[in-house]
Each structure stands twice: as structure tokens, then as C-alpha cells.
Design an enzyme around this catalytic site. Sequence first.
Site, PDB file in Angstrom:
ATOM      1  N   TYR A   2      -4.358 -32.745  -4.196  1.00  0.00           N
ATOM      2  CA  TYR A   2      -5.007 -31.438  -4.408  1.00  0.00           C
ATOM      3  C   TYR A   2      -6.285 -31.267  -3.683  1.00  0.00           C
ATOM      4  CZ  TYR A   2      -2.042 -30.950  -8.548  1.00  0.00           C
ATOM      5  OH  TYR A   2      -0.774 -30.521  -9.355  1.00  0.00           O
ATOM      6  N   LEU A  30       3.431 -20.681 -15.936  1.00  0.00           N
ATOM      7  CA  LEU A  30       3.593 -19.228 -16.004  1.00  0.00           C
ATOM      8  C   LEU A  30       4.242 -18.653 -14.971  1.00  0.00           C
ATOM      9  CD1 LEU A  30      -0.231 -18.483 -17.060  1.00  0.00           C
ATOM     10  CD2 LEU A  30       2.013 -18.920 -18.771  1.00  0.00           C
ATOM     11  N   LYS A  74      -3.074 -22.561 -15.095  1.00  0.00           N
ATOM     12  CA  LYS A  74      -4.214 -22.493 -14.481  1.00  0.00           C
ATOM     13  C   LYS A  74      -4.500 -20.978 -14.398  1.00  0.00           C
ATOM     14  CE  LYS A  74      -4.302 -23.078 -10.172  1.00  0.00           C
ATOM     15  NZ  LYS A  74      -3.907 -21.588  -9.131  1.00  0.00           N
ATOM     16  N   SER A  75      -5.778 -20.535 -14.131  1.00  0.00           N
ATOM     17  CA  SER A  75      -6.384 -19.227 -14.178  1.00  0.00           C
ATOM     18  C   SER A  75      -7.770 -19.223 -13.663  1.00  0.00           C
ATOM     19  CB  SER A  75      -6.155 -18.495 -15.500  1.00  0.00           C
ATOM     20  OG  SER A  75      -6.823 -17.123 -15.276  1.00  0.00           O
ATOM     21  N   ARG A  88      -8.864 -14.873 -19.131  1.00  0.00           N
ATOM     22  CA  ARG A  88      -7.569 -15.506 -19.422  1.00  0.00           C
ATOM     23  C   ARG A  88      -7.536 -16.867 -19.635  1.00  0.00           C
ATOM     24  NH1 ARG A  88      -4.950 -12.292 -14.052  1.00  0.00           N
ATOM     25  NH2 ARG A  88      -5.085 -10.095 -14.950  1.00  0.00           N
ATOM     26  N   ASN A 146      -5.296 -17.863 -22.822  1.00  0.00           N
ATOM     27  CA  ASN A 146      -4.360 -18.787 -22.731  1.00  0.00           C
ATOM     28  C   ASN A 146      -4.443 -20.209 -23.538  1.00  0.00           C
ATOM     29  OD1 ASN A 146      -3.346 -17.548 -20.461  1.00  0.00           O
ATOM     30  ND2 ASN A 146      -3.787 -18.746 -19.110  1.00  0.00           N
TER      31      ASN A 146
END
Length: 275
Positions: free
Chosen positions: A51, A191, A232-233, A238, A242
Site C-alpha cells: 500500500y 462495501l 475504509k472511508s 461515515r 460504519n
Amino acid sequence: MDALAPVPLNDGHTLPALGFGTWRVSGEDAAEQVRSALGAGYRLIDTAASYGNEAEVGRAVATSGVPREEVLVTSKLRGADQGYDAALRGFERSLGALGLDRLDLYLIHWPLPARDLYVDSWRALVRLREEGVVRSVGVSNFTAAHLDRLVAETGVTPAVNQIELHPGFVQEEMRAANAARGVVTQSWGPLGRGKGLLETAEVRAVAAAHGVSPARAVLRWHHQLGVVPLPKSADPRRRRENLDIGGFVLTGEEMAVLGTLPQRRLGGDPDTHEE
């Protein structure tokens, strides 16, 4: 916000029932999102060498104000570092980038079967666990055959198998395979990676019935399946929403509806994916 019980692992440790993912988040955005997630109450943070954000994740953990012992940090061995000695070196690079003295969960990111190095890599992870620099070890994107080979050749069963899983790709057989082997299933892309899952009529109807967001309905679906999702957001509101999936329960019919959406894989195939 109702607290969710931790999930027991086969090595005697536990995981939070829901974590925060950091795929495709980099630089200061990654640090800010992780700090915000920890402030909202997340205690499981998921990253990976591939990542490119381990340094930012580690800095966020260190500066969050949350005691280190309360935070579980996961990272993953990239394909270029597969093999016994290479995996040990890859781990040291990840640990150095994170700025930590130990990892809570370390996974082989992909089996990469064409290279045929994942068993040697697994032996390295088991050594790291035995040395105490990793608390729990597991895998990601492994099939049942991959899992069985690890166990047959090393005698050690992974604690976790992190796989693509969402109502658009329910992975019923793989969930059952993990459970039969005492392996906890984690879900990446829970999601649906922004590919329209949360806009489907079925998801929206289930969410409306409980007065929650579509994301919360889908994350509750994961929880009731016994899966640990890693949403993830980029939106702080959110992120908080979540995490709040403990105050309602989906009916059997609602679970079935979310489990019978059109199915398609959004990521790589573990039997053929290479990097």
C-alpha cells in the site's frame, strides 16, 4: 454505540469485530484518516507493504493519543518479499516503516502460486511469531488448497484468512472452508469498492427497514456471518457510522436477500494472481 464482542483466534488471541482499511490511501491523507479512525473508536488498523503507507499509518498510531496496547496493527508481506529469508527482511522493513517494535497481525498478502514460495514465506512468519515480534500470523487471498498445504507442510494453521467478501461476492465456500479449519475470515472490500453495491435496491431496502445507512446494513451482514470486515472511508462521519453496527439485527430473510445479489469478483483470483 453498542460494543461488539471481540472475535477469538485459534492462537488464543482476539481481534476487534471490525477494523479500518487503508488500501489506496497515501501520504498525509493516510495519517489523518487513521488518526480520525482511532479517535472514532476503531482499534484494528489494516495496512500492507504494497500500500505504500506503512510510515503514515505508524505515525498516526503513535500520535493518536490512543495507548499502543489498545491498537492492533496489521500489515502484509508483499509478493517481492516472498521466500523464507526475503520474508524476514520484508518484515523488518515493514516494522521499521511503521516505527513499531512489534506487529499484532502479519499476513502473506497473496499466495502467488506460480512462484511457489508461500510455504517458505509461511515458515518465516511462524518464526516471527515464535520470536514474539508478531502476535498472530495469517494469510490473505488463500484458497482452501493453499491453506491445507500450509498446514500439511508446517503443522501451523493461519489465524486469519483475509479475502474479498461482500454481498456481491459472498464467498460461501471459502467462508465454510476457513471455519472448518478454525480460521477467522476477514473481509477486504466489504462495501464493494464503490462499484454500486450500496446503491442496489436490496441493500437500500434492508437499510431503510432499520433506519441505518446502506454501509451499516452491509457491515452488519458481515458481522452476523462471523466475518471481520475492514471498511475504509475518507469521510469522518461515515467512518463513525460504519463502526456503529451493534444496535440492530438483520432478520434471516434480510440476510438471505443480501446474500443473493448478482455475484462477481472485483479483485484478483488467488489461483492466478501474480505481482
